[in-house]
Design a protein around this motif. Structure first.
Motif, PDB file in Angstrom:
ATOM      1  N   UNK A   4       0.831  -1.206   0.000  1.00  0.00           N
ATOM      2  CA  UNK A   4       0.000   0.000   0.000  1.00  0.00           C
ATOM      3  C   UNK A   4       0.866   1.257   0.000  1.00  0.00           C
ATOM      4  N   UNK A   5       1.874   1.231   0.907  1.00  0.00           N
ATOM      5  CA  UNK A   5       2.754   2.388   1.027  1.00  0.00           C
ATOM      6  C   UNK A   5       3.486   2.630  -0.292  1.00  0.00           C
ATOM      7  N   UNK A   6       3.903   1.522  -0.911  1.00  0.00           N
ATOM      8  CA  UNK A   6       4.637   1.617  -2.169  1.00  0.00           C
ATOM      9  C   UNK A   6       3.791   2.294  -3.253  1.00  0.00           C
ATOM     10  N   UNK A   7       2.521   1.882  -3.319  1.00  0.00           N
ATOM     11  CA  UNK A   7       1.653   2.415  -4.366  1.00  0.00           C
ATOM     12  C   UNK A   7       1.343   3.893  -4.138  1.00  0.00           C
ATOM     13  N   UNK A  17       0.762   7.670 -14.718  1.00  0.00           N
ATOM     14  CA  UNK A  17      -0.433   6.955 -14.301  1.00  0.00           C
ATOM     15  C   UNK A  17      -0.689   5.788 -15.259  1.00  0.00           C
ATOM     16  N   UNK A  18      -1.099   4.657 -14.703  1.00  0.00           N
ATOM     17  CA  UNK A  18      -1.426   3.514 -15.538  1.00  0.00           C
ATOM     18  C   UNK A  18      -0.250   2.605 -15.793  1.00  0.00           C
ATOM     19  N   UNK A  19       0.944   2.992 -15.333  1.00  0.00           N
ATOM     20  CA  UNK A  19       2.120   2.144 -15.500  1.00  0.00           C
ATOM     21  C   UNK A  19       2.018   0.937 -14.572  1.00  0.00           C
ATOM     22  N   UNK A  20       1.427   1.175 -13.406  1.00  0.00           N
ATOM     23  CA  UNK A  20       1.181   0.110 -12.442  1.00  0.00           C
ATOM     24  C   UNK A  20      -0.310  -0.053 -12.286  1.00  0.00           C
ATOM     25  N   UNK A  21      -0.712  -1.298 -12.039  1.00  0.00           N
ATOM     26  CA  UNK A  21      -2.131  -1.551 -11.847  1.00  0.00           C
ATOM     27  C   UNK A  21      -2.282  -2.510 -10.674  1.00  0.00           C
ATOM     28  N   UNK A  22      -3.267  -2.243  -9.848  1.00  0.00           N
ATOM     29  CA  UNK A  22      -3.468  -3.114  -8.703  1.00  0.00           C
ATOM     30  C   UNK A  22      -4.222  -4.370  -9.141  1.00  0.00           C
ATOM     31  N   UNK A  23      -3.721  -5.541  -8.773  1.00  0.00           N
ATOM     32  CA  UNK A  23      -4.378  -6.792  -9.152  1.00  0.00           C
ATOM     33  C   UNK A  23      -5.678  -6.949  -8.372  1.00  0.00           C
ATOM     34  N   UNK A  27      -4.380  -7.771  -4.891  1.00  0.00           N
ATOM     35  CA  UNK A  27      -4.204  -6.347  -4.573  1.00  0.00           C
ATOM     36  C   UNK A  27      -2.751  -5.872  -4.664  1.00  0.00           C
ATOM     37  N   UNK A  28      -1.875  -6.717  -5.175  1.00  0.00           N
ATOM     38  CA  UNK A  28      -0.480  -6.285  -5.328  1.00  0.00           C
ATOM     39  C   UNK A  28      -0.379  -5.319  -6.508  1.00  0.00           C
ATOM     40  N   UNK A  29       0.520  -4.322  -6.425  1.00  0.00           N
ATOM     41  CA  UNK A  29       0.733  -3.447  -7.580  1.00  0.00           C
ATOM     42  C   UNK A  29       1.542  -4.208  -8.633  1.00  0.00           C
ATOM     43  N   UNK A  30       1.009  -4.256  -9.829  1.00  0.00           N
ATOM     44  CA  UNK A  30       1.645  -5.033 -10.895  1.00  0.00           C
ATOM     45  C   UNK A  30       2.050  -4.086 -12.016  1.00  0.00           C
ATOM     46  N   UNK A  31       3.256  -4.281 -12.516  1.00  0.00           N
ATOM     47  CA  UNK A  31       3.735  -3.504 -13.651  1.00  0.00           C
ATOM     48  C   UNK A  31       2.880  -3.881 -14.863  1.00  0.00           C
ATOM     49  N   UNK A  32       2.211  -2.898 -15.414  1.00  0.00           N
ATOM     50  CA  UNK A  32       1.201  -3.173 -16.434  1.00  0.00           C
ATOM     51  C   UNK A  32       1.767  -3.906 -17.657  1.00  0.00           C
ATOM     52  N   UNK A  33       2.979  -3.522 -18.049  1.00  0.00           N
ATOM     53  CA  UNK A  33       3.631  -4.163 -19.201  1.00  0.00           C
ATOM     54  C   UNK A  33       3.844  -5.659 -18.956  1.00  0.00           C
ATOM     55  N   UNK A  34       4.201  -5.973 -17.701  1.00  0.00           N
ATOM     56  CA  UNK A  34       4.429  -7.368 -17.324  1.00  0.00           C
ATOM     57  C   UNK A  34       3.108  -8.152 -17.387  1.00  0.00           C
TER      58      UNK A  34
END
Ligand code: ZN
Length: 276
Positions: A4-7, A17-23, A27-34
């Motif tokens: 949470x703190x990281x996000x 914005x949009x580079x990371x997306x919460x699963x 609920x982990x932040x995921x690199x969108x490209x990955x």
């Protein structure tokens, strides 16, 4: 690590914005490209994210082989239905938001060089509900598959079932599509139904459950009415996870759970196995 703190810190570091997306699963932040590279399956928990119909088509068909059918059909508002807003305005808003003209795309293309008839419903468009256009597109798809002796693949992503805004005209699509499937079956066609998260209501209660083979993505929500509605109606506590792919596989409603990365190969394999 505290995710949470990281996000919450990220925007301050100037990450676009949009580079990371919460699963939605873990609920982990995921690199969108990955996530994109993995066909929108979470690298942490394997949760299968929502995929728009057009991306879904790209994932299963050989590149550049898709030919759209019946795109000229457009939804209308025969009942002049109005809830929070008029159905007419709702349609325009959904069309603008999703880039689709209704909740199903149908056509033909190749899966590892095998020609198929393919339909996909998109849960982003009025919950993927089956209005007259969805029903008519699927019916014509099935009829063409019958005439051209093509394997039929329908990938369902429909949380809404029938589309209440079209009343009985929506309800009758269940019977119409099912009748077309019965004729397809008489002609010895092979229908592979692929259930994704969510497949509910009138879609689950008609074509999605009528596959010769029924595949499901892992952990998809599949059922008729939602758990709360069932509990309120029949006053029985149902087993945990009774509307998941895994539970339905165990109880014989689903034939195979297929992770997204293997879907294309599994469909091709099933077509060959059935000699179609
Ligand atoms: Zn996850």
């Amino acid at each position: 690590m505290n995710n949470d703190a990281q996000v919450t810190k990220r925007p301050k570091r100037g990450v676009p914005e949009g580079l990371w997306q919460r699963c939605p699963g873990c609920h982990a932040p995921i690199f969108r490209k990955e996530a994109e590279r993995r066909l929108f399956v979470c690298p942490e928990c394997e949760y299968h994210w929502y995929v728009p119909a057009n991306d879904r088509i790209r994932q299963v068909l050989d590149e550049g082989t898709f030919e759209l059918w019946d795109d000229d059909l457009r939804p209308t508002d025969p009942l002049e239905f109005c809830d929070k807003k008029s159905y007419k305005d709702r349609l325009l808003a959904e069309q603008a938001r999703t880039g689709l003209n209704d909740a199903a795309i149908t056509g033909t293309g190749m899966i590892r060089a095998r020609r198929v008839a393919l339909g996909v419903t998109d849960s982003a468009f009025i919950m993927g509900s089956m209005g007259s256009v969805v029903g008519e597109r699927l019916t014509r798809l099935i009829e063409r598959a019958t005439a051209q002796q093509l394997p039929l693949i329908v990938i369902s992503g429909s949380g809404g079932g029938a589309r209440m805004h079209e009343g009985i005209l929506s309800l009758m699509q269940m019977a119409k599509v099912s009748s077309a499937l019965a004729r397809y079956d008489d002609a010895k066609g092979l229908f592979i139904s692929v259930l994704t998260n969510p497949t509910m209501g009138g879609v689950a209660a008609s074509f999605a459950s009528l596959g010769d083979l029924i595949f499901a993505e892992p952990k998809a929500l599949i059922g008729f009415a939602g758990p709360r509605t069932i509990k309120a109606t029949i006053r029985i506590e149902l087993p945990k996870g009774f509307q998941t792919s895994e539970f339905l596989l165990e109880h014989g409603f689903v034939d195979r759970i297929v992770p997204r990365a293997k879907l294309k190969s599994e469909i091709a394999r099933a077509i060959d196995y059935c000699g179609k």
